[in-house]
Write a protein that holds these residues in place. Structure first.
Motif, PDB file in Angstrom:
ATOM      1  N   ALA A 375     -19.574 -34.660   1.347  1.00 21.82           N
ATOM      2  CA  ALA A 375     -18.799 -34.349   2.547  1.00 21.82           C
ATOM      3  C   ALA A 375     -19.722 -33.904   3.675  1.00 21.82           C
ATOM      4  O   ALA A 375     -20.743 -33.251   3.442  1.00 21.82           O
ATOM      5  N   GLU A 376     -19.338 -34.252   4.918  1.00 20.96           N
ATOM      6  CA  GLU A 376     -20.171 -33.925   6.068  1.00 20.96           C
ATOM      7  C   GLU A 376     -20.434 -32.424   6.197  1.00 20.96           C
ATOM      8  O   GLU A 376     -21.528 -32.002   6.573  1.00 20.96           O
ATOM      9  N   ASP A 377     -19.430 -31.618   5.859  1.00 17.76           N
ATOM     10  CA  ASP A 377     -19.622 -30.170   6.030  1.00 17.76           C
ATOM     11  C   ASP A 377     -20.496 -29.554   4.942  1.00 17.76           C
ATOM     12  O   ASP A 377     -20.768 -28.358   4.962  1.00 17.76           O
ATOM     13  N   ARG A 378     -20.978 -30.371   4.002  1.00 19.06           N
ATOM     14  CA  ARG A 378     -21.934 -29.885   2.994  1.00 19.06           C
ATOM     15  C   ARG A 378     -23.369 -30.261   3.368  1.00 19.06           C
ATOM     16  O   ARG A 378     -24.305 -29.936   2.638  1.00 19.06           O
ATOM     17  N   ILE A 379     -23.551 -30.975   4.481  1.00 19.73           N
ATOM     18  CA  ILE A 379     -24.879 -31.430   4.903  1.00 19.73           C
ATOM     19  C   ILE A 379     -25.364 -30.554   6.053  1.00 19.73           C
ATOM     20  O   ILE A 379     -24.670 -30.373   7.058  1.00 19.73           O
ATOM     21  N   HIS A 380     -26.561 -30.006   5.917  1.00 17.05           N
ATOM     22  CA  HIS A 380     -27.169 -29.141   6.931  1.00 17.05           C
ATOM     23  C   HIS A 380     -28.566 -29.686   7.193  1.00 17.05           C
ATOM     24  O   HIS A 380     -29.224 -30.175   6.280  1.00 17.05           O
ATOM     25  N   TYR A 381     -29.049 -29.589   8.411  1.00 16.22           N
ATOM     26  CA  TYR A 381     -30.350 -30.186   8.685  1.00 16.22           C
ATOM     27  C   TYR A 381     -31.077 -29.469   9.805  1.00 16.22           C
ATOM     28  O   TYR A 381     -30.489 -28.735  10.587  1.00 16.22           O
ATOM     29  N   GLU A 382     -32.384 -29.712   9.852  1.00 16.10           N
ATOM     30  CA  GLU A 382     -33.244 -29.158  10.890  1.00 16.10           C
ATOM     31  C   GLU A 382     -34.058 -30.279  11.509  1.00 16.10           C
ATOM     32  O   GLU A 382     -34.613 -31.133  10.811  1.00 16.10           O
ATOM     33  N   THR A 383     -34.098 -30.297  12.839  1.00 16.49           N
ATOM     34  CA  THR A 383     -34.970 -31.192  13.580  1.00 16.49           C
ATOM     35  C   THR A 383     -35.270 -30.542  14.903  1.00 16.49           C
ATOM     36  O   THR A 383     -34.447 -29.821  15.454  1.00 16.49           O
ATOM     37  N   PHE A 384     -36.481 -30.780  15.441  1.00 17.02           N
ATOM     38  CA  PHE A 384     -36.857 -30.168  16.709  1.00 17.02           C
ATOM     39  C   PHE A 384     -36.791 -31.172  17.845  1.00 17.02           C
ATOM     40  O   PHE A 384     -37.046 -30.830  18.986  1.00 17.02           O
ATOM     41  N   GLY A 385     -36.486 -32.422  17.571  1.00 12.27           N
ATOM     42  CA  GLY A 385     -36.493 -33.436  18.610  1.00 12.27           C
ATOM     43  C   GLY A 385     -35.111 -33.761  19.139  1.00 12.27           C
ATOM     44  O   GLY A 385     -34.113 -33.149  18.780  1.00 12.27           O
ATOM     45  N   PRO A 386     -35.024 -34.782  20.010  1.00 12.64           N
ATOM     46  CA  PRO A 386     -33.756 -35.161  20.615  1.00 12.64           C
ATOM     47  C   PRO A 386     -32.754 -35.725  19.626  1.00 12.64           C
ATOM     48  O   PRO A 386     -31.591 -35.902  19.964  1.00 12.64           O
ATOM     49  N   GLU A 387     -33.189 -36.002  18.398  1.00 11.13           N
ATOM     50  CA  GLU A 387     -32.272 -36.522  17.395  1.00 11.13           C
ATOM     51  C   GLU A 387     -31.105 -35.573  17.135  1.00 11.13           C
ATOM     52  O   GLU A 387     -30.025 -36.008  16.735  1.00 11.13           O
ATOM     53  N   LEU A 388     -31.272 -34.287  17.415  1.00 12.10           N
ATOM     54  CA  LEU A 388     -30.216 -33.333  17.087  1.00 12.10           C
ATOM     55  C   LEU A 388     -28.909 -33.670  17.782  1.00 12.10           C
ATOM     56  O   LEU A 388     -27.825 -33.405  17.249  1.00 12.10           O
ATOM     57  N   LEU A 389     -28.967 -34.262  18.982  1.00 14.30           N
ATOM     58  CA  LEU A 389     -27.728 -34.546  19.697  1.00 14.30           C
ATOM     59  C   LEU A 389     -27.015 -35.742  19.087  1.00 14.30           C
ATOM     60  O   LEU A 389     -25.794 -35.774  18.985  1.00 14.30           O
ATOM     61  N   ARG A 390     -27.771 -36.774  18.683  1.00 14.64           N
ATOM     62  CA  ARG A 390     -27.115 -37.913  18.042  1.00 14.64           C
ATOM     63  C   ARG A 390     -26.486 -37.498  16.741  1.00 14.64           C
ATOM     64  O   ARG A 390     -25.366 -37.868  16.414  1.00 14.64           O
ATOM     65  N   LEU A 391     -27.186 -36.651  15.993  1.00 17.09           N
ATOM     66  CA  LEU A 391     -26.649 -36.160  14.735  1.00 17.09           C
ATOM     67  C   LEU A 391     -25.458 -35.255  14.987  1.00 17.09           C
ATOM     68  O   LEU A 391     -24.454 -35.291  14.273  1.00 17.09           O
ATOM     69  N   GLY A 392     -25.563 -34.413  16.017  1.00 15.77           N
ATOM     70  CA  GLY A 392     -24.452 -33.526  16.348  1.00 15.77           C
ATOM     71  C   GLY A 392     -23.218 -34.291  16.760  1.00 15.77           C
ATOM     72  O   GLY A 392     -22.092 -33.907  16.468  1.00 15.77           O
ATOM     73  N   ALA A 393     -23.424 -35.423  17.442  1.00 14.39           N
ATOM     74  CA  ALA A 393     -22.286 -36.229  17.846  1.00 14.39           C
ATOM     75  C   ALA A 393     -21.594 -36.854  16.642  1.00 14.39           C
ATOM     76  O   ALA A 393     -20.397 -37.113  16.660  1.00 14.39           O
ATOM     77  N   ALA A 394     -22.370 -37.079  15.579  1.00 13.71           N
ATOM     78  CA  ALA A 394     -21.802 -37.727  14.405  1.00 13.71           C
ATOM     79  C   ALA A 394     -21.100 -36.746  13.478  1.00 13.71           C
ATOM     80  O   ALA A 394     -20.297 -37.143  12.639  1.00 13.71           O
TER      81      ALA A 394
END
Length: 397
Positions: A375-394
């Motif tokens: 499930a999506e709410d079981r996935i947590h992640y770290e990134t320092f680049g602009p990828e965080l917004l694409r991932l956040g949108a998903a």
């Protein structure tokens, strides 16, 4: 909360504004840095300006926040605001800087969209901006308060106690306080900003995860050589030297339960995992823990020995590793050649999966996890680049 009238105006104008946001963001930064050149030198990541990653982040954050006003999702909004606020706090951003951003951003909007920016349209997007800005200001104020510092007063000088080569292109630094002061505590998974003085007079800042145990009065970071700040650290920083660093921030934290854990990383993305594992070993955590790591080769893998030692120190932890280049060691499932593939990995549906690594890796692992029914709410992640917004949108962190 923005008004219903503003929502209607946003809905009508969002497609046009969203399409122009990349140009608006580029124009905004051009205006901002012309008026305040020290911001480019001493605050913003100028490498991301050259590659246009930062304009994409700005455009993406505004567009995502606008969509979340029209299609509310509290979890996704929390992800966006929390992640940006932690990054801002680690840079020492203060409330007064939002007015500066507002001035140049709206000048850029008018320049790019021209007559399409009627007073009604300007008022609606102005309301949207301050809705987002005030949320960030409030969250950043709470972060500063929790850290026990005045807003923006996050910087301190530390001494390099030890430097250790982790791999041909990665080193670790052990940092201690100066003048008999204690270092602030941190949560496993958090990071600090490091600011270095470059030869052209700029003072550039980058973030590095804290890898050491939380129960000792020192900070450890791992640095891979891949840019102007990391190159400075590799070539010029040794035992006894001082560094200017921030208070720890970051919202990647172990969930507050005893569910099974899966820690997946790639390359230098193993540093948050090392920090999390050090904490788990300190606690003698007995839950089921799967550690999955991908790297180019064993010879270039940072923290290779430490990763194995930490896993071995936990009562119910396993380690699987993938190498793009190498020879099959015959060690059953423990070592594989090729890119990380989770298709035959069994993951407990109750598990929290924490993913750390570069953008492409994060996206691929998330797809694999979804395919395994995580499930999506079981996935947590770290990134320092602009990828965080694409991932956040998903989805949500």
């Amino acid at each position: 909360m923005i008004s219903e009238h503003t929502k209607n105006v946003l809905a009508a104008t969002l497609p046009a504004v969203e399409g122009a946001l990349p140009d608006i963001a580029r124009t905004f930064y051009g205006r901002l840095f012309a008026a305040h050149p020290t911001l480019l030198q001493d605050l913003f990541n100028r490498s991301n300006q050259k590659t246009e990653d930062q304009p994409r982040v700005l455009a993406g954050s505004i567009a995502l926040f606008a969509h979340l006003q029209l299609d509310p999702d509290a979890a996704r909004r929390s992800f966006l605001i929390n992640r940006i606020a932690h990054k801002h706090a680690s840079l020492g951003v203060t409330a007064d800087q939002y007015a500066i951003v507002h001035e140049h951003l709206f000048a850029a909007i008018v320049e790019i969209l021209g007559e399409a920016v009627t007073p009604e349209v300007a008022e609606a997007w102005d309301e949207l901006y301050w809705e987002m800005a005030n949320l960030l200001i409030g969250e950043e104020s709470a972060l500063y308060s929790a850290a026990g510092v005045a807003p923006g007063d996050v910087w301190r000088t530390v001494v390099v106690q030890q430097r250790r080569q982790l791999s041909p292109d990665a080193v670790s630094f052990t940092l201690v306080a100066t003048g008999g002061q204690d270092l602030p505590s941190f949560r496993p998974g958090q990071y600090i900003s490091v600011q270095v003085p470059l030869d052209d007079g700029a003072n550039q800042i980058r973030q590095y995860s804290l890898t050491g145990p939380t129960g000792i009065d020192e900070w450890r970071i791992g640095v891979k050589r891949d840019g102007e700040v990391s190159t400075y650290l590799h070539e010029r920083v040794f035992e006894g030297d001082t560094l200017r660093v921030s208070t720890p921030f970051g919202d990647l934290a172990l969930p507050d339960d005893d569910a099974p854990l899966v820690l997946a990383s790639a390359g230098i993305g193993c540093t948050p995992v090392i920090g999390l594992l050090n904490h788990l070993v300190e606690k003698a955590d007995s839950r089921s823990i799967q550690v999955l790591h991908a790297d180019r080769s064993r010879s270039r893998q940072p923290h290779r020995g430490e990763l194995a030692e930490l896993v071995a120190a936990l009562p119910d932890a396993t380690l699987r590793q993938w190498y793009e280049h190498g020879v099959d060691t015959g060690a059953a499932d423990a070592v594989r050649i090729g890119r990380m593939d989770l298709s035959d990995i069994t993951i407990d549906p109750r598990a929290h999966v924490m993913v750390c690594g570069p953008a492409g890796f994060l996206g691929a692992v998330r797809e694999d996890l979804h395919g395994l029914g995580v499930a999506e709410d079981r996935i947590h992640y770290e990134t320092f680049g602009p990828e965080l917004l694409r991932l956040g949108a998903a989805g949500t962190d």
